[in-house]
Motif scaffolding. Structure first.
Motif, mmCIF file in Angstrom:
data_model
loop_
_atom_site.group_PDB
_atom_site.id
_atom_site.type_symbol
_atom_site.label_atom_id
_atom_site.label_comp_id
_atom_site.label_asym_id
_atom_site.label_seq_id
_atom_site.Cartn_x
_atom_site.Cartn_y
_atom_site.Cartn_z
ATOM 1 N N TYR A 54 -26.122 -23.693 -90.931
ATOM 2 C CA TYR A 54 -25.120 -24.496 -89.968
ATOM 3 C C TYR A 54 -26.154 -24.414 -88.671
ATOM 4 O O TYR A 54 -26.340 -25.441 -87.828
ATOM 5 N N TYR A 55 -26.503 -23.289 -87.937
ATOM 6 C CA TYR A 55 -27.150 -23.158 -86.925
ATOM 7 C C TYR A 55 -28.606 -24.116 -86.852
ATOM 8 O O TYR A 55 -29.070 -24.512 -85.844
ATOM 9 N N GLY A 79 -29.244 -26.565 -88.542
ATOM 10 C CA GLY A 79 -28.597 -28.022 -88.482
ATOM 11 C C GLY A 79 -28.352 -28.360 -87.145
ATOM 12 O O GLY A 79 -29.034 -29.366 -86.234
ATOM 13 N N LEU A 80 -27.816 -27.301 -86.286
ATOM 14 C CA LEU A 80 -27.556 -27.788 -84.901
ATOM 15 C C LEU A 80 -28.788 -27.733 -83.970
ATOM 16 O O LEU A 80 -28.830 -28.436 -82.950
ATOM 17 N N SER A 81 -29.693 -27.034 -84.466
ATOM 18 C CA SER A 81 -30.992 -27.130 -83.712
ATOM 19 C C SER A 81 -31.785 -28.173 -84.037
ATOM 20 O O SER A 81 -32.889 -28.054 -83.476
ATOM 21 N N GLN A 119 -30.739 -15.581 -86.902
ATOM 22 C CA GLN A 119 -30.307 -17.029 -86.304
ATOM 23 C C GLN A 119 -30.970 -17.244 -84.948
ATOM 24 O O GLN A 119 -31.139 -18.426 -84.619
ATOM 25 N N ALA A 120 -31.653 -16.166 -84.246
ATOM 26 C CA ALA A 120 -32.321 -16.588 -83.014
ATOM 27 C C ALA A 120 -33.649 -17.113 -83.434
ATOM 28 O O ALA A 120 -34.384 -17.630 -82.445
ATOM 29 N N LYS A 165 -33.325 -26.476 -74.940
ATOM 30 C CA LYS A 165 -32.573 -25.494 -75.836
ATOM 31 C C LYS A 165 -33.134 -25.833 -77.234
ATOM 32 O O LYS A 165 -32.880 -24.970 -78.164
ATOM 33 N N GLN A 166 -34.097 -26.838 -77.653
ATOM 34 C CA GLN A 166 -34.737 -27.152 -78.816
ATOM 35 C C GLN A 166 -35.784 -25.841 -79.182
ATOM 36 O O GLN A 166 -36.026 -25.564 -79.990
ATOM 37 N N ARG A 217 -33.460 -26.899 -94.167
ATOM 38 C CA ARG A 217 -32.510 -25.862 -93.417
ATOM 39 C C ARG A 217 -32.265 -24.656 -94.714
ATOM 40 O O ARG A 217 -32.436 -23.612 -94.270
ATOM 41 N N GLU A 256 -24.726 -19.226 -94.946
ATOM 42 C CA GLU A 256 -24.201 -20.403 -94.573
ATOM 43 C C GLU A 256 -24.221 -20.482 -92.953
ATOM 44 O O GLU A 256 -24.441 -21.758 -92.250
ATOM 45 N N VAL A 287 -34.478 -18.748 -86.511
ATOM 46 C CA VAL A 287 -34.312 -19.798 -87.821
ATOM 47 C C VAL A 287 -34.975 -21.249 -87.635
ATOM 48 O O VAL A 287 -35.563 -21.738 -88.346
ATOM 49 N N HIS A 288 -34.708 -21.779 -86.267
ATOM 50 C CA HIS A 288 -35.554 -23.000 -85.991
ATOM 51 C C HIS A 288 -36.966 -22.839 -85.225
ATOM 52 O O HIS A 288 -37.062 -23.883 -84.579
#
Ligand SMILES: Nc1ncnc2c1ncn2[C@@H]1O[C@H](COP(=O)(O)OP(=O)(O)OP(=O)(O)O)[C@@H](O)[C@H]1O
Ligand SMILES: [Mg+2]
Lengths: 258, 311
Positions: B104-105, B107-109, B152-153, B80-81, B116, B100, B155-156
């Motif tokens: 948030y997302y 951070g979760l990733s 969001q898909a 998932k990372q 962020r 925002e 961002v990480h």
């Protein structure tokens, strides 16, 4: 893991604030203010008893309503609205999501209850002209209310993990009511014996003993709360909250999302 | 190296009040997606595209078969990372603003706190959402939500990006932008797996495509091969002579509307047809190579079994 739990909890708190959950505080304040004029007609000494009973009852009620209505939607709404897809596609375990949500609502309730408690103390100080040493008992009563809310929030999440929000709310509310009559149920069981006695006794051990966490009557009369009761209540509440959350996680862990 | 390996994947949905009625969403599909590929998953409505993606994301559990991403089981937390996911019609927290949500997302990733903001702004900019970054999401239009969903898909900075119908809900400009975005992810060496039923989009950006229909895999092919196979057809249109028999005889498709005619012929016949048009005294309007190779492939794959069944 801790970072993710904190993030999820913080976001849950933010949602509650933006959904105006804390507006109930306004109603609580109004209730306290509206009650004040009544005291003129009640004789001295009784007014504090009245104030404490009313205040604590209102704090429990507002808290339980939030715990149930926000709690039942906490996870089920995210499944229903599919906002969970983009969360669970990240390195977030399902149990982390549930626990984070729980902690977020617990924090919301803590803030909410603290605000009400502050207003409550102001009102008590007003009717009894200042606070007294015995009023420490009020803090104990508030702590026990906090325990009740922790249990109710966990139960609300558990019910909503396998049922619709309306049923979950109904179940949770029924649990709250029954939980307040656990002592009476045990009394009835002891008196009646027989199969129905056993049934009632069995049931009384299945539901959390919330009645034992309600000490409004004692503290209103300035009686101290025994330390043993505080300990027993704490253990009881933690046991039920952990068990309910664990069951919710077990159900949720293997479930297909809609 | 295979980035996504799917083997004999099955999903049977249980529906109805007692969950007794069974519905086969996937009937055992197998394929692989290689590193750095843009892979399109094509198929009509109800083919099983979303089902496949939801299994890969761990949102639903397969009834049989296995799926691996980057060599790891899909339920391995490390997977998932490295992946990003845009769901079909993304539903996002409407009490947040796009910025925002992305923070948030991120951070979760596992994106560090001080990066962020920067990464979120960059992802929103890539998805063309910079201007509305601070507008409450409940006021966003469908296309804007789609863009936030894309942001969001990525961002990480994941290695593999999964997109379920990334162009849906977008205007023509938006669709082109998303195509370019996928192209740029490809240039960065990322693997992109996306589903669509818009064939031209798939044709423009995919390296390979899989065609699904009613839970079955109908074929996996390299798009470039398909295109070269289907090349060699030309569409010729003219005006003034609706019936030129010599052309009609060699046409694969011949259609006259009033004075205008459209004929599809083999590329090799182009010169002869153009001469015939001139000789007949008609006015030549256009000569264009036929596109839509993927469409033919798609229709052939999806239709053939239906015809067989009918016979
Ligand atoms: N939750 C569900 N319960 C029962 N059946 C389902 C469920 N989800 C999907 N299906 C069925 O599985 C099949 C595949 O659905 P899926 O959503 O994967 O199709 P799709 O290829 O994404 O289609 P579309 O292009 O319309 O998005 C369909 O026949 C659908 O009815
Ligand atoms: Mg779909």
């Amino acid at each position: 893991m801790r970072a993710r739990l904190a993030l999820i909890a913080a976001n849950t708190f933010r949602e509650a604030v933006r959904d105006r959950v804390l507006y109930n505080l306004v109603f609580f304040a109004l209730l306290m203010v509206a009650a004040a004029p009544l005291f003129g007609v009640i004789s001295i000494g009784v007014e504090k008893i009245f104030m404490v009973n009313l205040g604590l009852a209102a704090i429990v009620l507002f808290g339980v309503v939030i715990a149930i209505f926000v709690g039942t939607g906490l996870v089920s709404k995210e499944i229903e609205k599919r906002t969970l897809y983009t969360v669970l596609a990240r390195p977030v375990a399902r149990w982390e999501f549930i626990l984070g949500k729980y902690l977020g609502l617990a924090a919301t309730l803590a803030v909410n209850t603290s605000c009400m408690a502050a207003g409550f103390f102001v009102a008590v100080a007003y009717v009894s002209v200042g606070l007294h040493a015995a009023d420490v008992n009020l803090l104990v009563a508030l702590y026990l209310i906090g325990l009740q809310l922790l249990v109710m929030t966990a139960l609300a999440i558990l019910f909503s993990s396998f049922s619709t929000p309306i049923f979950s709310a109904a179940f949770s509310f029924a649990m709250f009511v029954i939980g307040n009559f656990v002592e009476d149920m045990r009394g009835f069981a002891a008196m009646s014996g027989g199969p129905e006695g056993w049934l009632v006794r069995g049931l009384s051990y299945l539901v959390p003993n919330l009645g034992a966490m309600n000490v409004a009557a004692q503290v209103a009369h300035g009686q101290p709360v025994p330390g043993a009761l505080i300990l027993a209540d704490t253990a009881n509440a933690l046991f039920y909250a952990v068990a309910a959350l664990a069951a919710a996680v077990l159900i949720f862990e293997r479930r297909d999302l809609k | 190296m295979a980035v996504i390996e799917i083997q004999n994947l099955r999903k049977t949905y249980k529906t109805g009040f007692w969950r007794k009625t069974e519905k086969e969403g996937l009937k055992g599909i197998s394929f692989e997606v290689r590193e750095g590929e843009v892979f399109g998953c094509l198929g009509p409505n109800g083919a099983g595209k979303t089902t496949t993606l939801k299994i890969l994301m761990g949102l639903i559990f397969p009834s049989g078969g296995t799926a691996r991403i980057l060599g790891m089981d899909i339920h391995d937390p490390r997977v998932k990372q490295q992946i990003g996911f845009l769901p079909e019609q993304p539903y996002l927290y409407d009490y947040l603003t796009p910025l925002e949500l992305l923070e948030y997302y991120a951070g979760l990733s596992g994106v560090p706190a001080r990066e962020r903001r920067k990464r979120s702004e960059a992802a929103l900019a890539r998805a063309g959402m910079s201007e509305a970054a601070n507008m409450p999401m409940r006021k966003c239009s469908k296309g804007m939500l789609q863009r936030v969903g894309i942001a969001q898909a990525i961002v990480h900075d994941p290695k593999v990006v999964f997109l379920d119908e990334p162009m849906s809900g977008l205007d023509p400009i938006g669709r082109r932008e998303v195509r370019e975005l996928i192209q740029s992810l490809h240039d960065e060496g990322k693997t992109v797996f996306f589903s669509t039923h818009i064939l031209t989009d798939a044709e423009a950006i995919c390296d390979r495509v899989a065609v699904l229909d009613r839970g079955e895999l109908k074929g996996v092919d390299v798009v470039a091969d398909l295109l070269s196979k289907a090349r060699g057809k030309v569409e010729i249109t003219w005006q003034g002579q609706p019936k030129i028999e010599s052309i009609r005889a060699m046409s694969l498709d011949y259609h006259a509307t009033g004075e205008s005619v459209r004929a599809v012929v083999k590329e090799a016949d182009t010169d002869r047809v153009v001469d015939a048009v001139r000789q007949a005294g008609a006015r030549l309007v256009s000569v264009t190579p036929v596109h839509g190779a993927l469409e033919e492939y798609f229709l052939a794959k999806v239709d053939a079994p239906k015809k067989e069944a009918e016979e």
